[in-house]
Design a protein around this motif. Structure first.
Motif, short mmCIF file in Angstrom:
data_model
loop_
_atom_site.label_atom_id
_atom_site.label_comp_id
_atom_site.label_asym_id
_atom_site.label_seq_id
_atom_site.Cartn_x
_atom_site.Cartn_y
_atom_site.Cartn_z
N LEU A 186 101.55 52.73 62.51
CA LEU A 186 100.89 53.80 61.74
C LEU A 186 100.90 53.48 60.26
N SER A 187 101.98 52.85 59.78
CA SER A 187 102.02 52.51 58.36
C SER A 187 101.00 51.42 58.01
N GLN A 188 100.78 50.48 58.92
CA GLN A 188 99.72 49.48 58.69
C GLN A 188 98.36 50.16 58.62
N ASN A 189 98.12 51.06 59.56
CA ASN A 189 96.85 51.77 59.59
C ASN A 189 96.66 52.62 58.33
N ALA A 190 97.71 53.31 57.91
CA ALA A 190 97.62 54.14 56.70
C ALA A 190 97.34 53.29 55.47
N LEU A 191 98.01 52.13 55.37
CA LEU A 191 97.78 51.25 54.23
C LEU A 191 96.35 50.71 54.25
N MET A 192 95.87 50.33 55.42
CA MET A 192 94.50 49.83 55.52
C MET A 192 93.51 50.87 54.99
N GLU B 170 86.12 52.15 43.94
CA GLU B 170 85.78 51.12 42.96
C GLU B 170 84.37 50.56 43.12
N THR B 171 83.82 50.64 44.34
CA THR B 171 82.49 50.03 44.57
C THR B 171 81.41 51.05 44.90
N GLY B 172 81.80 52.26 45.31
CA GLY B 172 80.81 53.25 45.71
C GLY B 172 80.37 53.10 47.16
N THR B 173 80.97 52.16 47.90
CA THR B 173 80.64 51.96 49.30
C THR B 173 81.56 52.82 50.16
N ASP B 174 81.00 53.60 51.06
CA ASP B 174 81.78 54.47 51.93
C ASP B 174 82.89 53.69 52.63
N LYS B 175 84.10 54.27 52.69
CA LYS B 175 85.24 53.55 53.26
C LYS B 175 85.04 53.21 54.74
N GLN B 176 84.31 54.02 55.48
CA GLN B 176 84.02 53.66 56.88
C GLN B 176 83.12 52.44 56.94
N ASP B 177 82.18 52.35 56.01
CA ASP B 177 81.33 51.16 55.94
C ASP B 177 82.14 49.93 55.54
N VAL B 178 83.11 50.12 54.65
CA VAL B 178 84.00 49.02 54.26
C VAL B 178 84.78 48.54 55.49
N HIS B 179 85.32 49.50 56.24
CA HIS B 179 86.05 49.18 57.47
C HIS B 179 85.16 48.39 58.43
N ASP B 180 83.97 48.89 58.69
CA ASP B 180 83.07 48.24 59.62
C ASP B 180 82.67 46.85 59.14
N TYR B 181 82.47 46.71 57.83
CA TYR B 181 82.12 45.42 57.24
C TYR B 181 83.23 44.40 57.52
N TYR B 182 84.47 44.78 57.24
CA TYR B 182 85.58 43.84 57.44
C TYR B 182 85.83 43.57 58.92
N CYS B 183 85.64 44.54 59.77
CA CYS B 183 85.76 44.30 61.21
C CYS B 183 84.70 43.29 61.66
N ASN B 184 83.48 43.45 61.17
CA ASN B 184 82.41 42.52 61.50
C ASN B 184 82.67 41.13 60.93
N LEU B 185 83.26 41.08 59.75
CA LEU B 185 83.53 39.81 59.09
C LEU B 185 84.68 39.05 59.74
N PHE B 186 85.76 39.77 60.07
CA PHE B 186 86.99 39.10 60.51
C PHE B 186 87.35 39.29 61.98
N LEU B 187 86.76 40.26 62.66
CA LEU B 187 87.12 40.53 64.06
C LEU B 187 85.96 40.28 65.02
N ARG B 188 84.96 39.59 64.56
CA ARG B 188 83.77 39.32 65.36
C ARG B 188 84.08 38.32 66.47
N ARG B 189 83.50 38.56 67.63
CA ARG B 189 83.66 37.64 68.75
C ARG B 189 82.36 37.62 69.55
N THR B 190 82.22 36.59 70.38
CA THR B 190 81.05 36.46 71.24
C THR B 190 81.40 36.94 72.63
N ALA B 191 80.50 37.70 73.24
CA ALA B 191 80.70 38.19 74.60
C ALA B 191 79.40 38.01 75.37
#
Length: 141
Positions: free
Chosen positions: A45-51, A61-82
């Protein structure tokens, strides 16, 4: 039917949470393969809270919605082929499925990317100005 037990090795001593003989007695006759792999916990939970605190900072700082930031980083770093219905497709993974080690790796990548690409320093709890960072962004969620 499979059997699962937790094995812990501390100071050279191995402990198992159930008797091995008992676990074997519960199996049907046949051949089995025994695999021992490192046990990992789900992200904390502390990792999730910090994220999410980091994503709140990036949002402010950027004006980009935090959910969009989350989705961007998931797409950038957690992407896989299925393969779905015989077709290859790219899927962005989710942080909710990560264990503690995977979450640490993901957050290290986010921290590095934010520093290089956005010029934003995202602190860890052991960093000098971490408390000030919390005070700045914790109520902006």
């Amino acid at each position: 039917m499979s059997q699962t037990a937790i094995l812990v090795k501390e100071k050279g001593v191995v402990r198992i949470d159930k008797p091995f003989d008992f676990m074997c007695s519960q199996l049907r006759n046949g051949r089995y393969k025994l695999t021992i792999e490192r046990y990992t916990e789900s992200r904390t939970l502390s990792q999730n809270a910090l994220m999410w605190l980091w994503f709140t900072c990036i949002e402010q700082e950027t004006g980009t919605d935090k959910q969009d930031v989350h989705d961007y980083y998931c797409n950038l770093f957690l992407r896989r082929t299925a393969f779905i219905n015989g077709r290859e497709t790219v899927i962005a993974g989710s942080t909710s499925k990560l264990n503690t080690l995977q979450m640490t790796e993901f957050m290290n990548k986010v921290k590095a990317d934010a520093a290089v690409e956005l010029g934003i320093t995202l602190p860890l709890p052991e960093d000098r100005y971490y408390q000030e960072f919390i005070n700045e962004y914790k109520y902006r969620r």
